[in-house]
Motif scaffolding. Sequence first.
Motif, short mmCIF file in Angstrom:
data_model
loop_
_atom_site.label_atom_id
_atom_site.label_comp_id
_atom_site.label_asym_id
_atom_site.label_seq_id
_atom_site.Cartn_x
_atom_site.Cartn_y
_atom_site.Cartn_z
N PRO A 330 0.81 -1.23 0.00
CA PRO A 330 0.00 0.00 0.00
C PRO A 330 0.84 1.28 0.00
O PRO A 330 0.36 2.32 -0.46
CB PRO A 330 -0.82 -0.13 1.30
N ALA A 333 1.30 2.15 -3.50
CA ALA A 333 0.02 2.63 -4.05
C ALA A 333 -0.24 4.07 -3.63
O ALA A 333 -0.75 4.88 -4.43
CB ALA A 333 -1.11 1.72 -3.58
N THR A 361 -2.54 -9.08 -5.58
CA THR A 361 -3.61 -8.09 -5.45
C THR A 361 -3.04 -6.73 -5.09
O THR A 361 -3.43 -5.70 -5.66
CB THR A 361 -4.61 -8.54 -4.36
N GLY A 362 -2.09 -6.71 -4.14
CA GLY A 362 -1.46 -5.45 -3.76
C GLY A 362 -0.70 -4.80 -4.90
O GLY A 362 -0.73 -3.57 -5.07
N ASP A 365 -3.15 -3.31 -7.42
CA ASP A 365 -3.66 -2.05 -6.90
C ASP A 365 -2.63 -0.93 -7.07
O ASP A 365 -2.98 0.20 -7.44
CB ASP A 365 -4.01 -2.21 -5.42
N THR A 366 -1.36 -1.26 -6.85
CA THR A 366 -0.29 -0.26 -6.99
C THR A 366 -0.19 0.23 -8.44
O THR A 366 -0.14 1.44 -8.70
CB THR A 366 1.06 -0.88 -6.56
N ALA A 368 -2.48 0.10 -10.71
CA ALA A 368 -3.70 0.83 -11.05
C ALA A 368 -3.63 2.27 -10.53
O ALA A 368 -3.99 3.22 -11.24
CB ALA A 368 -4.92 0.13 -10.46
N LYS A 369 -3.13 2.44 -9.30
CA LYS A 369 -3.01 3.79 -8.74
C LYS A 369 -1.98 4.62 -9.50
O LYS A 369 -2.04 5.85 -9.52
CB LYS A 369 -2.61 3.69 -7.25
N ALA A 376 -1.20 -3.86 -14.69
CA ALA A 376 -2.13 -4.41 -13.71
C ALA A 376 -2.91 -5.58 -14.30
O ALA A 376 -3.06 -6.63 -13.67
CB ALA A 376 -3.09 -3.32 -13.24
N VAL A 395 -10.45 -5.09 -6.74
CA VAL A 395 -9.31 -4.19 -6.98
C VAL A 395 -9.17 -3.87 -8.46
O VAL A 395 -8.98 -2.71 -8.84
CB VAL A 395 -8.01 -4.81 -6.42
N GLY A 399 -9.75 -0.31 -10.22
CA GLY A 399 -8.65 0.28 -10.98
C GLY A 399 -9.10 0.85 -12.31
O GLY A 399 -8.76 1.99 -12.66
#
Length: 572
Positions: A330, A333, A361-362, A365-366, A368-369, A376, A395, A399
Amino acid sequence: DVLKVFVEMLSSGQCCPDGYTYPFVIKACSEMSLLDVGVVVHGRTLVGGFGLNTFVQNSLLAMYMNCGEKEAARRVFDAMWEHSVVSWNTMINGYLKNGCANEALKVFDGMLGEGMDPDCATAVSVLPVCGFLKEAEKGRRIHAMVEEKGLGKNIVVRNALVDMYVKCGSMDEARLVFDKMGERDVVTWTSMINGYILNGGVSNALALCPLMQFDRVRPNAVTIGSLLSACASLKYLEEGKCLHGWAIRQKFEHDVIIETGLIDMYAKCNHIDLSFRVFGKTSKQRTVPWNAMLSGCIHNGLASEAIGLFKQMQVEAVELDDATLNSLLPAYAILADLQQAMTIHSYLLRSGFLSNAEVCTGLIDTYAKCGNLESAHKIFGRIPEKKKDIILWSVIIAGYGMHGCGETAVLLFKQMVQYGVTPNEVTFTAVLNACGHAGLVDEGLALFKFMLKNYPSRHRTDHYTCMVELLGRAGRLKEAYDLVRTMPSKPSYAVWGALLGACVIHENVELGEEAAKWLFELEPENTGNYVLMAKIYSVVGRWKDAEIVRHRMNEIGLRKAPAHSLIEVRNM
């Protein structure tokens, strides 16, 4: 030592093992998980004529179950001429430990069917099965049997009953058993404390703390760790500090459970400086306190500090685990720095952590951010369908939604449903937000109706907020207002805020006044609501009304917060 003496016994040739020798030897194989040696010893029991000895067979059952060989244990059990209560208990306990709770219940039912009287060990073995399966009704029947046969006087059985009701979410029944106990030990109190925490009664958990002290029961590290968790969830800093002092007096402050609990509690109470102080006194070779510090930094928005801690872990050769990466990702992210995201991706590939779905998953998300949806989706596509859980789907949908790719988000949602994954409230929020950002009004309405029809228990106030925003942006203000009026619960400030924002865009004074009226009541100190209503009046030329709103804001003593922006240049 047992096996060594057994080998010497066989080598001497002076005496032969008997029905008392073999159980000790088999137990040694079980405790050391020496399956191959245990199989050889099993063979010797058969050759020596002890294969039908009940004590030997019970030892074999325990050994095979402990080594994960359920089928071998079952063959021994089925070959027994006579099943003792120990045989049944061993099978029940063994199946539970090997993740076969339903089989354990079948064995218990078979035991009763053969007319075997259960004992305290039976109750202690089968009650955790009911808790694991959340079979409260079955647990109640076993509770009645315990009382009927007089087994409830044993504190271990009572503790098992409390634990069973706790895991079934029946806290009232757990409390009844707890209150009737003439004697309570630290296990009893800890079970009740954990039960209240797990079932949403955190305040009740903390209320047990002084009662336990009054009962003169000395807490253990698990008890204090649970109470610290309760303080963390309620942000009770002073109570947490008292527990810290209690842990020091009980000489538990260097227990890893306590260290981790203190770090987490101080971080969630927004005193990360105290978390660092506790962390500074820990052994730097244990992974768990590091993971707690990483999570604490993320909770307090200290992404760069979390990454710095991770680099320090590597320098000090601390063993990393999946929880480390789940706590760390996170941070990347939050920073949304594509270069750093690619660096951690490379590390995960080299270290083999990408085999874990949560870590993937993490990372998704990173990316995508960071706006890199292509990377992703590549990671998402490489994960086997069976490993794609609801969190992963949510997620990737979120995203695409945050970057205006609503069509793709809706398509992914439909694929998820086709694969048999049940959407939760987070998933619906993600896909409805995606429709809102992309202006997909009809698709959003269809998904909202789909949710209400097929998953009525999933809808939340957030979903109505999404729909009001979606309809409002499209200028369909009357539909948005009608939706607010038909909500099953009282509309929140977020719902009315979404409607007011839409009224500003479309210069609708009438509905804007209605939304503002509720917002002034729900959020009397939020300057934004007054500013927006004044803006609507100004746009339509109602200057006097705009001035009245601003004057009212001044009377209350509110002032619009100044805006600010941040630009990062070369990591400075």
